[in-house]
Write an enzyme that holds these catalytic residues in place. Structure first.
Site: not given
Ligand SMILES: Cc1cc2nc3c(=O)[nH]c(=O)nc-3n(C[C@H](O)[C@H](O)[C@H](O)COP(=O)(O)OP(=O)(O)OC[C@H]3O[C@@H](n4cnc5c(N)ncnc54)[C@H](O)[C@@H]3O)c2cc1C
Length: 510
Positions: A346, A422, A316, A399, A381, A313
């Protein structure tokens, strides 16, 4: 004051422990018999345009006061300056250097494109004034653009990046910067005299002095003022003790516990170190090294998988910084997969967006997670993925709206990680989820909150509804119709249908 004073500019690195620029600054001063003075900037208008949350501003303000205490033990004073934005910050820091006869300016790099441009400008101007500037990589375990493919290209997918990240650390090793000893020259009084504000003592005073709170903000200010210290104590020692506590009590179950939001008083059993990492109160290298130490001491005890999962993580976080630095257009609102993003129709439906952010969609897990965010500045998360997919897929809302809302409310708001999360959820980023993979929020709830205790905690309207009904979409709709006194919305569009509509909208782009 010695004409050889060094200036340490603290930014997103509000700590003394393992702070690369700070250690170098103090060492340089020691070798040259010079003093060290520190500066930190509050930039209210810039923060507003970057949508920095009240939670995070509050933590920054409290941490500056804690940092002031730690620095005073080292005979280092900290100047707190308020300027509206980055442009004024550049002018101000150069003026300050001249006023204080600074010979060397030290700072850790900030990587978003405007910040890099600001620093480049400062470096050029400083040079013409005879001031030496020194910039350092500090905010990642491995700095951006160090991990490249065999062809020297940036990675577009996490897993191979991660393998190389681990290999690089193993080969090159990882060391912490030394903690400076007290300086011979004391600059604490000089720093106090050079401040242009005392209005940073509380979030409330800060807001009233520099920004105009709306009625809604007034309410939030009050709420944050009451809760933040309890949830996110400031001081480096608090951050390090949260790390130690997590490594001692929770990491051994991380691989499973990381997906159960109800644990630990409905905040999840993950480390919740992200607020500290986001403002640089905690060194990411310390996190890595302590986890690695734990792994070495536990070898064979069965928690390797959990520890390595947690280490991944941290990778990441580095990965999304790497992506941001390699693709600066992302900071300007573009998606990693630009053509795909630009072909999706969108939606910009305010009513749907409002029901999402208020936690009134009629999807219990989504509503619980959003209310948790609104109430605490934090979201687990897995739930970030669930609510992000619900907004960008089921509701097909851009988004970027969700990304902005998150930044405005998260205590750990961090452009690179937030944007990466996102875009991933909306299938327009790196490691893109195929667009047809849409998490079903009811099955997610059944798997990760089977007794609905997380949901019932944050959505008390459902407190009397049995868990097997809450976590079953059809049963819940029937139940709500049969129990009209329960003030919880029924779903206007079943998730099966909204999912199919989203997939269709993505299909039309190909
Ligand atoms: C839509 C979305 C938005 C997000 N926005 C942010 C954000 O603004 N700031 C932020 O720090 N994280 C963000 N994340 C990543 C992740 O959700 C949080 O880092 C994590 O929930 C923080 O909790 P923790 O500290 O307990 O994490 P742990 O599980 O204990 O992980 C340790 C650390 O690793 C890093 N990390 C963990 N997961 C990720 C991830 N997926 N991506 C990048 N870094 C990660 C964080 O620094 C975290 O503190 C986002 C994820 C999604 C899906």
């Amino acid at each position: 004051m010695s004409s050889k004073t060094n200036l340490m500019w603290f930014r997103q690195d509000l700590r003394t422990f393992d702070n690369t620029a700070f250690a170098a600054c103090c060492e340089h001063a020691r070798q040259n018999h010079a003093g060290v003075i520190a500066v930190v900037y509050l930039t209210p208008k810039q923060w507003q345009s970057h949508r920095k949350s009240l939670w995070q501003i509050d933590l920054i303000l409290r941490q500056i006061r804690a940092l002031e205490q730690s620095l005073s033990q080292l005979n280092i004073g900290i100047i707190v300056r308020v300027v509206d934005d980055f442009a004024l910050q550049a002018t101000d820091v150069l003026e300050l250097c001249q006023q204080l006869s600074i010979s060397h300016l030290f700072a850790n790099l900030e990587y978003p494109v405007n910040e890099l441009a600001r620093d480049q400008y400062i470096a050029q101007q400083a040079q013409s004034l005879g001031i030496v500037t020194q910039w350092f990589d500090d905010s990642q375990v491995v700095a951006p653009q160090r991990i490249v493919t065999d062809k020297g290209m940036p990675y577009k997918v996490f897993t191979p990046f991660y393998k190389r990240w681990l290999a690089m650390i193993e080969t090159a090793g990882l060391t912490l910067s030394p903690t400076p000893a007290a300086m011979a020259i004391n600059t604490t009084q000089l720093a106090k005299d050079s401040r242009n504000t005392n209005d940073y003592i509380t979030i409330d005073a800060f807001y009233r002095a520099y920004l105009t709170p709306t009625a809604a903000l007034e309410k939030q200010l009050n709420h944050v003022g009451k809760l933040a210290q309890l949830l996110y104590p400031a001081d480096e020692a608090a951050a390090q003790s949260r790390l130690d506590d997590f490594l001692k009590k929770h990491i051994a179950d991380y691989n499973i516990a990381r997906d159960v939001p109800a644990l630990n008083n409905h905040l999840g059993a993950t480390s919740r170190l992200s607020p500290y990492l986001a403002i640089g109160m905690l060194s990411p290298r310390l996190c890595y090294l302590k986890a690695r130490q734990k792994l070495n001491s536990q070898q064979g005890l069965g928690s390797e998988k959990d520890i390595m999962r947690w280490i991944s993580e941290l990778a990441w976080r580095d990965f999304y910084y790497d992506v941001m630095v390699n693709r600066p257009d992302i900071v300007k609102g573009k998606a990693f997969l630009t053509p795909l993003d630009e072909s999706v129709a969108w939606r910009y439906d305010l009513a749907d967006f409002e029901s999402w952010y208020q936690g009134k969609t009629g999807v219990p897990l989504v509503d619980a997670a959003m209310r948790c965010l609104n109430s605490t500045g934090f979201m687990h998360n897995r739930l970030r993925m669930v609510v992000a997919m619900y907004l960008s897929k089921n509701l097909l809302i851009d988004w970027r709206w969700g990304e902005a809302y998150f930044m405005q409310h998260l205590v750990d708001g961090d452009f690179a990680s937030n944007n990466g999360g996102w875009q991933w959820s909306a299938s327009v980023g790196t490691d893109a989820q195929p667009y047809f993979r849409v998490m079903n929020p009811f099955s997610q709830a059944a798997t990760h909150d089977p007794d609905a205790s997380y949901i019932q905690y944050w959505v008390p309207e459902l407190a009397t509804v049995p868990a097997n009904i809450i976590n079953n979409e059809q049963k819940l709709q029937t139940y709500l119709t049969q129990h009209p006194h329960i003030a919880y919305p029924t779903l206007a569009t079943p998730t099966k249908i909204s999912r199919a509509m989203a997939i269709d909208a993505f299909k039309k782009t190909s």
